[in-house]
Design an enzyme around this catalytic site. Sequence first.
Site, PDB file in Angstrom:
ATOM      1  N   ASP A 150       0.919  -0.999   0.199  1.00 20.87           N
ATOM      2  CA  ASP A 150      -0.202   0.100  -0.009  1.00 20.87           C
ATOM      3  C   ASP A 150       0.747   1.189   0.158  1.00 20.87           C
ATOM      4  OD1 ASP A 150       0.891   0.109   2.689  1.00 20.87           O
ATOM      5  OD2 ASP A 150      -0.997  -0.408   3.556  1.00 20.87           O
ATOM      6  N   SER A 151       0.463   2.354  -0.053  1.00 25.16           N
ATOM      7  CA  SER A 151       1.043   3.457  -0.474  1.00 25.16           C
ATOM      8  C   SER A 151       1.595   4.442   0.949  1.00 25.16           C
ATOM      9  CB  SER A 151       0.433   4.547  -1.213  1.00 25.16           C
ATOM     10  OG  SER A 151      -0.785   5.141  -0.519  1.00 25.16           O
ATOM     11  N   GLY A 152       1.224   3.809   2.082  1.00 25.86           N
ATOM     12  CA  GLY A 152       1.358   4.491   3.250  1.00 25.86           C
ATOM     13  C   GLY A 152       0.548   5.593   3.659  1.00 25.86           C
ATOM     14  N   GLY A 153      -0.683   5.942   2.814  1.00 27.08           N
ATOM     15  CA  GLY A 153      -1.450   7.064   2.652  1.00 27.08           C
ATOM     16  C   GLY A 153      -2.389   6.895   4.189  1.00 27.08           C
ATOM     17  N   PHE A 154      -2.817   5.502   4.342  1.00 27.86           N
ATOM     18  CA  PHE A 154      -3.978   5.112   5.203  1.00 27.86           C
ATOM     19  C   PHE A 154      -3.003   5.503   6.632  1.00 27.86           C
ATOM     20  CE2 PHE A 154      -5.768   2.408   8.401  1.00 27.86           C
ATOM     21  CZ  PHE A 154      -7.091   2.953   8.471  1.00 27.86           C
ATOM     22  N   ASP A 204      -2.795   8.368  -2.066  1.00 25.34           N
ATOM     23  CA  ASP A 204      -4.166   9.114  -1.802  1.00 25.34           C
ATOM     24  C   ASP A 204      -4.413   9.572  -0.699  1.00 25.34           C
ATOM     25  OD1 ASP A 204      -4.321   6.542  -0.955  1.00 25.34           O
ATOM     26  OD2 ASP A 204      -6.590   6.528  -1.004  1.00 25.34           O
ATOM     27  N   GLY A 225     -11.748   3.895   1.153  1.00 31.23           N
ATOM     28  CA  GLY A 225     -12.732   4.759   1.911  1.00 31.23           C
ATOM     29  C   GLY A 225     -13.679   4.006   2.540  1.00 31.23           C
ATOM     30  N   ASP A 265      -8.034  -7.609   1.535  1.00 31.95           N
ATOM     31  CA  ASP A 265      -6.912  -7.722   2.437  1.00 31.95           C
ATOM     32  C   ASP A 265      -7.410  -7.084   3.690  1.00 31.95           C
ATOM     33  OD1 ASP A 265      -5.159  -4.988   3.628  1.00 31.95           O
ATOM     34  OD2 ASP A 265      -6.230  -4.619   1.965  1.00 31.95           O
ATOM     35  N   CYS A 280     -13.008 -28.331   9.538  1.00 33.49           N
ATOM     36  CA  CYS A 280     -11.763 -27.675   9.297  1.00 33.49           C
ATOM     37  C   CYS A 280     -10.647 -28.796   9.056  1.00 33.49           C
ATOM     38  CB  CYS A 280     -10.999 -26.491  10.076  1.00 33.49           C
ATOM     39  SG  CYS A 280      -9.682 -25.829   9.408  1.00 33.49           S
ATOM     40  N   CYS A 305      -7.363 -28.034   8.506  1.00 29.61           N
ATOM     41  CA  CYS A 305      -5.944 -27.250   8.619  1.00 29.61           C
ATOM     42  C   CYS A 305      -5.399 -28.113   9.526  1.00 29.61           C
ATOM     43  CB  CYS A 305      -6.045 -25.623   9.034  1.00 29.61           C
ATOM     44  SG  CYS A 305      -6.459 -25.656  10.759  1.00 29.61           S
ATOM     45  N   CYS A 349      -6.417 -27.812  13.288  1.00 28.01           N
ATOM     46  CA  CYS A 349      -7.535 -28.712  13.729  1.00 28.01           C
ATOM     47  C   CYS A 349      -7.143 -30.170  13.608  1.00 28.01           C
ATOM     48  CB  CYS A 349      -8.477 -28.302  12.695  1.00 28.01           C
ATOM     49  SG  CYS A 349      -9.261 -26.512  13.086  1.00 28.01           S
ATOM     50  N   HIS A 351      -4.773 -21.118  11.699  1.00 27.98           N
ATOM     51  CA  HIS A 351      -6.053 -21.496  11.443  1.00 27.98           C
ATOM     52  C   HIS A 351      -6.934 -20.540  10.790  1.00 27.98           C
ATOM     53  CE1 HIS A 351     -10.186 -22.990  11.959  1.00 27.98           C
ATOM     54  NE2 HIS A 351     -10.718 -21.898  12.518  1.00 27.98           N
TER      55      HIS A 351
END
Length: 379
Positions: free
Chosen positions: A94-98, A148, A218, A268, A306, A308, A311, A337
């Site tokens: 990500d750009s780092g903006g958040f 952004d 957003g 994500d 599950c 995995c 489990c 898990h």
Amino acid sequence: MQPITYELIKTCKQTGARLGKVHTPHGSFETPIFMPVGTLATVKTMSPEELEEIGAKIILSNTYHLWLRPGEDIIQEAGGLHSFMNWNGSILTDSGGFQVFSLSDLRHIEEEGVHFRNHINGEKLFLSPEKAMHIQNALGSDIMMAFDECPPYPATYEYMKSSVERTSRWAERCLSGHTRPNDQGLFGIVQGGEYEDLRKLSAKDLTSLDFPGYAIGGLSVGEPKDVMNKVLEFTTPLLPINKPRYLMGVGSPDSLIDGAIRGIDMFDCVLPTRIARNGTCMTSMGRLVIRNAKFARDFSPIDENCDCHVCKNYTRAYIRHLIKNNETFGFRLTTYHNLYFLLELMKQVRQAILDDRLGDFRNEFFELYGFNKPDAKNF
């Protein structure tokens, strides 16, 4: 030839959701897909080998945090982020903006960029579209995000309009500052809050720049779920059908399914790893808080349905014991898990699209998970 391309495989007749494949310099992956978050070049408590074992094809890392520690120059010297963290799959940064807008109380936005303070030591910093591109080019991720402005929720129409216009101008500067267009794809981010005309304006501006993919930003910032779904319904159709669509920061099971139904390809979120470290597990029957006393003598797996590794080999009682005593191994097991659960869920979503029954799958999953109950506890 673009470094990031999208291949549409199938459209669900029941819902309009799409099954596709995204091709990157470090491999291809089918969509809709969930991307585990590895903020500091690591998905917390998980090894790259374990991520590969559970079927992760792409992970997300964070430009802001890696810029601060260890520094993009060190990662570049190591041969890039893939080499640095020993991950052979795809990486999105990500750009780092958040982070600039969410972690720093003291910030000043101007046309050139954002002045703010380091959330760790208070040092004065400045991040611009060009700087965000420079850092991500040094990191060498497969997919980069444009820098952004991340407006607060709720925001007035006037503020949001000004923010959208600035984000469009910054997007142009990001394209100009991107120095590795042959092996790194840059995605634009559509903003506009809950205002339909501003989403249209943002989408029009960004699609005219012909990015190889687009994110919807957003959302998942405090708005009700029905508002998020409504925004997706009028925003997703504005994006090119031949390019990937990424909904940022979304990871609850219901939102993944609802987002896929509305045409989203990539998701994500830190949710599955964060709640795992608090002893909360995602299961086919709903969420399970494994640190609760009632599991002290429960020798069944986290989820009977599950497959995995966790489990198959560990009990609720044992994992509860580890979590209650702050043993790292317990956090590793719950994280493993939860990530497996979401990756498996997306596999089931893809199959449901292939079978033209994603709407039926949603209803069945929601009923079993408990989302249809009036007092349902969500994440």
